[in-house]
Design a protein around this motif. Structure first.
Motif, PDB file in Angstrom:
ATOM      1  N   THR A 167       0.891  -1.212   0.124  1.00 24.33           N
ATOM      2  CA  THR A 167       0.111   0.098  -0.085  1.00 24.33           C
ATOM      3  C   THR A 167       0.832   1.191  -0.162  1.00 24.33           C
ATOM      4  OG1 THR A 167      -0.115   0.156   2.336  1.00 24.33           O
ATOM      5  CG2 THR A 167      -1.876  -1.137   1.267  1.00 24.33           C
ATOM      6  N   ARG A 168       0.250   2.477  -0.446  1.00 27.96           N
ATOM      7  CA  ARG A 168       0.937   3.440  -0.285  1.00 27.96           C
ATOM      8  C   ARG A 168       0.683   4.436   1.196  1.00 27.96           C
ATOM      9  NH1 ARG A 168       0.592   7.740  -4.685  1.00 27.96           N
ATOM     10  NH2 ARG A 168       3.130   7.218  -4.991  1.00 27.96           N
ATOM     11  N   LEU A 169       1.390   5.591   1.171  1.00 27.28           N
ATOM     12  CA  LEU A 169       0.770   6.284   2.453  1.00 27.28           C
ATOM     13  C   LEU A 169      -0.429   6.743   2.531  1.00 27.28           C
ATOM     14  CD1 LEU A 169       4.241   8.512   2.380  1.00 27.28           C
ATOM     15  CD2 LEU A 169       3.651   6.654   3.974  1.00 27.28           C
ATOM     16  N   SER A 170      -1.269   6.785   1.284  1.00 22.73           N
ATOM     17  CA  SER A 170      -2.624   7.090   1.429  1.00 22.73           C
ATOM     18  C   SER A 170      -3.436   6.006   1.914  1.00 22.73           C
ATOM     19  CB  SER A 170      -2.982   7.741  -0.023  1.00 22.73           C
ATOM     20  OG  SER A 170      -2.763   6.655  -0.884  1.00 22.73           O
ATOM     21  N   GLY A 171      -2.730   4.848   1.936  1.00 21.55           N
ATOM     22  CA  GLY A 171      -3.515   3.606   2.175  1.00 21.55           C
ATOM     23  C   GLY A 171      -4.213   2.859   0.734  1.00 21.55           C
ATOM     24  N   GLU A 172      -4.105   3.636  -0.371  1.00 18.69           N
ATOM     25  CA  GLU A 172      -4.419   2.805  -1.492  1.00 18.69           C
ATOM     26  C   GLU A 172      -3.550   1.931  -1.771  1.00 18.69           C
ATOM     27  OE1 GLU A 172      -4.491   6.470  -4.286  1.00 18.69           O
ATOM     28  OE2 GLU A 172      -6.760   6.392  -3.880  1.00 18.69           O
ATOM     29  N   PRO A 173      -4.213   0.782  -2.600  1.00 19.17           N
ATOM     30  CA  PRO A 173      -3.133  -0.219  -3.384  1.00 19.17           C
ATOM     31  C   PRO A 173      -1.862   0.485  -3.851  1.00 19.17           C
ATOM     32  CG  PRO A 173      -5.490  -0.580  -3.676  1.00 19.17           C
ATOM     33  CD  PRO A 173      -5.364   0.758  -3.211  1.00 19.17           C
ATOM     34  N   TYR A 174      -0.718  -0.205  -3.697  1.00 23.72           N
ATOM     35  CA  TYR A 174       0.398   0.414  -4.455  1.00 23.72           C
ATOM     36  C   TYR A 174       0.393   0.279  -5.919  1.00 23.72           C
ATOM     37  CZ  TYR A 174       5.127   1.643  -5.506  1.00 23.72           C
ATOM     38  OH  TYR A 174       6.179   2.402  -6.019  1.00 23.72           O
ATOM     39  N   LEU A 175      -0.582  -0.683  -6.386  1.00 21.62           N
ATOM     40  CA  LEU A 175      -0.844  -0.672  -7.792  1.00 21.62           C
ATOM     41  C   LEU A 175      -1.607   0.469  -8.511  1.00 21.62           C
ATOM     42  CD1 LEU A 175      -0.889  -2.665 -10.192  1.00 21.62           C
ATOM     43  CD2 LEU A 175      -3.332  -3.411  -9.675  1.00 21.62           C
ATOM     44  N   SER A 176      -2.153   1.276  -7.646  1.00 19.51           N
ATOM     45  CA  SER A 176      -2.878   2.492  -8.050  1.00 19.51           C
ATOM     46  C   SER A 176      -1.649   3.396  -8.579  1.00 19.51           C
ATOM     47  CB  SER A 176      -3.752   3.303  -7.121  1.00 19.51           C
ATOM     48  OG  SER A 176      -2.736   3.634  -5.941  1.00 19.51           O
ATOM     49  N   HIS A 177      -0.500   3.456  -8.006  1.00 14.20           N
ATOM     50  CA  HIS A 177       0.554   4.398  -8.429  1.00 14.20           C
ATOM     51  C   HIS A 177       1.102   3.912  -9.848  1.00 14.20           C
ATOM     52  CE1 HIS A 177       4.421   6.516  -8.894  1.00 14.20           C
ATOM     53  NE2 HIS A 177       4.999   5.469  -8.870  1.00 14.20           N
ATOM     54  N   THR A 178       1.472   2.623 -10.186  1.00  9.50           N
ATOM     55  CA  THR A 178       1.708   2.199 -11.233  1.00  9.50           C
ATOM     56  C   THR A 178       0.907   2.316 -12.417  1.00  9.50           C
ATOM     57  OG1 THR A 178       1.108  -0.170 -10.995  1.00  9.50           O
ATOM     58  CG2 THR A 178       3.300   0.392 -10.089  1.00  9.50           C
ATOM     59  N   ILE A 179      -0.428   2.215 -12.262  1.00 12.21           N
ATOM     60  CA  ILE A 179      -1.440   2.438 -13.142  1.00 12.21           C
ATOM     61  C   ILE A 179      -1.397   3.812 -13.596  1.00 12.21           C
ATOM     62  CG2 ILE A 179      -3.927   2.267 -13.525  1.00 12.21           C
ATOM     63  CD1 ILE A 179      -4.227  -0.242 -12.058  1.00 12.21           C
ATOM     64  N   GLU A 180      -1.648   4.914 -12.414  1.00 11.93           N
ATOM     65  CA  GLU A 180      -1.696   6.279 -12.942  1.00 11.93           C
ATOM     66  C   GLU A 180      -0.361   6.860 -13.725  1.00 11.93           C
ATOM     67  OE1 GLU A 180      -4.181   8.197 -12.509  1.00 11.93           O
ATOM     68  OE2 GLU A 180      -5.260   6.460 -11.624  1.00 11.93           O
ATOM     69  N   THR A 181       0.593   6.043 -13.442  1.00 15.19           N
ATOM     70  CA  THR A 181       2.051   6.327 -14.243  1.00 15.19           C
ATOM     71  C   THR A 181       1.669   5.977 -15.409  1.00 15.19           C
ATOM     72  OG1 THR A 181       3.339   5.896 -12.331  1.00 15.19           O
ATOM     73  CG2 THR A 181       4.535   5.749 -14.363  1.00 15.19           C
ATOM     74  N   ALA A 182       0.971   4.630 -15.865  1.00 13.74           N
ATOM     75  CA  ALA A 182       0.821   4.331 -17.228  1.00 13.74           C
ATOM     76  C   ALA A 182      -0.191   5.270 -17.866  1.00 13.74           C
ATOM     77  CB  ALA A 182       0.214   2.781 -16.909  1.00 13.74           C
ATOM     78  N   VAL A 183      -1.267   5.606 -17.178  1.00 10.91           N
ATOM     79  CA  VAL A 183      -2.158   6.606 -17.807  1.00 10.91           C
ATOM     80  C   VAL A 183      -1.588   7.946 -18.217  1.00 10.91           C
ATOM     81  CG1 VAL A 183      -4.188   7.961 -17.097  1.00 10.91           C
ATOM     82  CG2 VAL A 183      -4.007   5.836 -16.155  1.00 10.91           C
ATOM     83  N   ILE A 184      -0.597   8.550 -17.364  1.00 14.49           N
ATOM     84  CA  ILE A 184       0.014   9.648 -17.714  1.00 14.49           C
ATOM     85  C   ILE A 184       0.948   9.466 -18.896  1.00 14.49           C
ATOM     86  CG2 ILE A 184       2.132  11.426 -17.018  1.00 14.49           C
ATOM     87  CD1 ILE A 184       1.322  10.914 -14.193  1.00 14.49           C
ATOM     88  N   LEU A 185       1.611   8.093 -19.125  1.00 13.74           N
ATOM     89  CA  LEU A 185       2.120   7.997 -20.242  1.00 13.74           C
ATOM     90  C   LEU A 185       1.457   7.916 -21.658  1.00 13.74           C
ATOM     91  CD1 LEU A 185       4.686   5.192 -18.731  1.00 13.74           C
ATOM     92  CD2 LEU A 185       5.197   7.730 -19.779  1.00 13.74           C
TER      93      LEU A 185
END
Length: 730
Positions: free
Chosen positions: A44-62
């Motif tokens: 999980t991230r510091l926000s409590g969200e699944p860590y996967l959310s970060h890699t997906i949002e990175t892919a969305v930006i790309l």
């Protein structure tokens, strides 16, 4: 964020990918998503969200940046090597070598130590990133990763927020700008600004929002009116508008020490015409329509900037009393500015002009901005795979800090770059955890560990393969120091032996001040300098003993020793005839010579000293050796200059300046400009400093002063002096 929402985000990204790459390998993206979800499960991230959310949002930006399937997949997998047990080989087997190399590149960049805030370190790190990433997609993924991280930075602690924000402002925002990613650069800067100075950020944002409606209305009114007037004059032009982002406004306020309302280019228009004549006609229309703001006009068309940037800049008071900045240029000028050498790009980043740096990015900017026009995605990839900085090598310390070295640098150069002591005690090196010879050239991305030993010293052969000026200078200095140490020891032994024969000891003459007096008389700064000179056989021990006990010496010995101790001689001997340079009171036709200890010039106050068998030696009245002969008044004689304009005299100049291209040539040219001949010259570099010694011929003191003034006017020259005491032979 639920996994259902995350899945929808992936579908959106794939849809966007298909818009720009109809034949894209979307299965690669889905497989990367499934694998990332599996490997990051439970994290999980510091926000409590699944860590996967970060890699997906990175892919969305790309995907929003219109990157290809391989890059979007890399965004999904970019933390897989660092934060899970997955190996490089597994990524390569599952997703192919291209994805594996990109993921590995992002992982390496993530390990770089970004602690320094100094500008030179920031620049080295930017170059390091570019040099390592032969495939620029690595950097684009890293920028997308950083953008999402700073978008969610509110969940981090205050200290981490400031560190990440400063790092982003120093490294990643300028990197995005260099790559032509203006929107990302602006967002990175604004979000960094928000955490580094939250109070100022809120004030600037509030003022910007307050003026938002007026600003938009102002820009539309000015644009519509200008378009109408241009049409009536049959001037074809395209008018575009731009709005300054928050950090850019703040930076300008700080740099110019002005208030928000004084930032004129918050509202900006650019007018692009077909001809140069249309540019000036448009300027006339603008100034006849709105009130021109004094001192805001710049004509870079008539007087281009050094980088060949051309444009007309003006500012007027628009509707509602708001200032509007307007740039006017032709399409040719516009294309030139967009290729990277125009002042607009450099102005935005606040850096000095660097032709080589800009030229390497001009083509890259076009590719990144226009790559959606390429029909074949592989063509885009090929354009990205370039080596941007072939002239530098960027390597790591074991702790991840970056060192920038020139091509061909060795572990010894690296050691001296870390610290002089590390260089001097270096006896071996590990590169990428393997022992290598010290002469091994380093490559980009090498991790270098220096092996040291307290009593180890440099080898003379090191000078054959080090390439940095620091390493060369320090090694030479070490051996000069060792030579001096040996000379002091030998000189001490020689003088001690001579003094014992005279019935005394070295410690006695040191204690009673005699050695200190002789040291000063012979022009040395310390007693060690004198002992070193004795060890180097510049003085005989017999002569020093006579100096120490003047009651047993003759003044002639002093004069003779002065002649033997010179490193080099530039002598000028003349007979005192009607055409001679010196008049001797009461004496005709006598041989005269100039003392090499003070080297007099016409214009100096002088005195003669009678030397048995060698005529009269001419000294300046303030010569240290004449002061040492103050008890030999019978051998002093009054003399005066009998100046012959055809006669020239040697003089030595010592010049210090900061190294730049052609500095030595400019110094020589400045001397030549005064109709002065150069007999010999020598230059030596140390760090960023150039030291020049040269022997010139002058008619006298006034001529020498003219030369010194001319050299002082050379750019980057800091010191020019006349050297009286002789220096080593060139």
């Amino acid at each position: 964020m639920s996994y259902i929402i995350l899945m929808h985000r992936i579908h959106d990204s794939v849809d966007k990918l298909r818009q720009y790459y109809p034949n894209a390998d979307v299965n690669l993206v889905y497989r990367a998503y499934i694998f990332a979800a599996k490997m990051h499960r439970g994290q999980t991230r510091l926000s409590g969200e699944p860590y996967l959310s970060h890699t997906i949002e990175t892919a969305v930006i790309l995907a929003n940046m219109k990157m290809d399937a391989v890059t979007v997949s890399t965004g999904l997998l970019h933390d897989i090597l660092e934060d899970t047990d997955t190996t490089y080989e597994e990524v390569q087997d599952m997703f192919g070598p291209e994805v594996a190399q990109l993921v590995d590149g992002v992982t390496k960049i993530s390990k770089i130590y970004f602690a320094s805030r100094e500008e030179y370190q920031a620049e080295n790190l930017r170059k390091m990133l570019l040099a390592m990433a032969k495939d620029i997609r690595v950097l684009i993924v890293k920028l997308a990763d950083r953008l999402h991280n700073i978008r969610t930075l509110q969940y981090a602690g205050k200290e981490q927020q400031k560190r990440v924000a400063q790092e982003t402002l120093d490294i990643f925002a300028p990197l995005a700008n260099r790559l032509g990613l203006g929107l990302i650069k602006s967002e990175l800067e604004d979000l960094s600004f928000k955490y580094l100075d939250p109070d100022m950020y809120k004030r600037v944002m509030q003022r910007s929002e307050e003026m938002g409606g007026e600003r938009q209305k102002t820009i539309e009114i000015v644009k519509e009116e200008l378009e109408r007037r241009l049409k009536t004059q049959n001037i074809q032009a395209v008018i575009t508008s731009r709005e300054k982002h928050l950090y850019s406004i703040y930076r300008k306020m700080k740099r110019l020490n002005i208030s928000f309302k004084d930032v004129m280019d918050i509202i900006g228009l650019r007018v692009i015409t077909n001809t140069k004549a249309d540019c000036y006609s448009t300027l006339g229309l603008i100034h006849s329509t709105w009130k021109h703001i004094p001192q805001s006009f710049d004509d870079y068309i008539t007087l281009p900037k050094p980088n060949m940037y051309q444009s007309l800049h003006t500012a007027v008071i628009g509707p509602f009393g708001r200032p509007v900045e307007i740039q006017i240029r032709t399409w040719e000028m516009h294309h030139l500015s967009e290729e990277g050498i125009a002042a607009h790009w450099r102005y935005k980043e606040g850096k000095e002009k660097d032709d080589e740096y800009d030229s390497k990015f001009s083509g890259l900017r076009h590719i990144l901005e226009w790559h959606q026009e390429l029909e074949n995605p592989s063509e885009f990839v090929e354009h990205l795979k370039i080596d941007l900085f072939p002239d530098d090598v960027y390597v790591f310390t074991p702790k991840g800090k970056v060192k920038c070295l020139p091509q061909g640098a060795t572990p010894i150069d690296f050691a001296y770059a870390v610290h002089t002591e590390v260089g001097e005690q270096c006896y071996g090196a590990r590169v990428n955890e393997r022992i290598v010879p010290l002469r091994t050239p380093l490559k980009n991305g090498d991790i270098v560990e220096i092996l040291t030993q307290k009593n180890h010293h440099p080898g003379r052969d090191w000078l054959n393969y080090v390439v940095t000026s620091k390493a060369k200078t320090k090694i030479r200095h070490f051996f000069r120091a060792k030579k001096r140490e040996a000379e002091i020891q030998l000189g001490t032994e020689i003088l001690e032996k001579a003094l014992r024969k005279s019935g005394t000891r070295l410690s006695r003459v040191q204690k009673d001040g005699r050695l200190k007096r002789v040291t000063a008389e012979l022009g040395h700064s310390t007693e060690e300098d004198l002992l070193s000179a004795i060890g180097a056989q510049k003085y005989s021990p017999k002569h020093i003993v006579k100096r120490l006990f003047p009651e047993n010496e003759s003044a002639e010995a002093v004069e003779e020793q002065n002649d033997t101790k010179q490193h080099y001689e530039i002598e000028q001997t003349q007979r005192n005839t009607s055409g001679g340079a010196i008049k001797v009171k009461g004496v005709d036709n006598i041989l005269t010579r100039f003392g090499q200890c003070c080297r007099p010039l016409p214009g100096d106050n002088i005195i003669g000293f009678i030397t048995k068998g060698r005529g009269i030696t001419i000294h300046t009245v303030d010569c240290p050796n004449m002061k040492a002969m103050e008890f030999d008044d019978d051998r002093k004689i009054d003399v005066e200059w009998d100046i012959d304009p055809q006669v020239h005299y040697p003089a030595e100049l010592y010049v210090i300046g900061t190294i730049r291209d052609s500095l030595f040539a400019d110094i020589v040219a400045a001397i030549a400009k005064t109709n002065t001949n150069i007999l010999a010259s020598n230059s030596e570099k140390s760090a960023n400093q150039l030291e020049v010694r040269c022997i010139i011929t002058v008619q006298g003191r006034e001529h020498l002063s003219t030369v010194i003034r001319s050299v002082k006017n050379v750019r980057h020259v800091h010191e020019v002096s006349h050297v009286r005491a002789p220096a080593p032979r060139y």
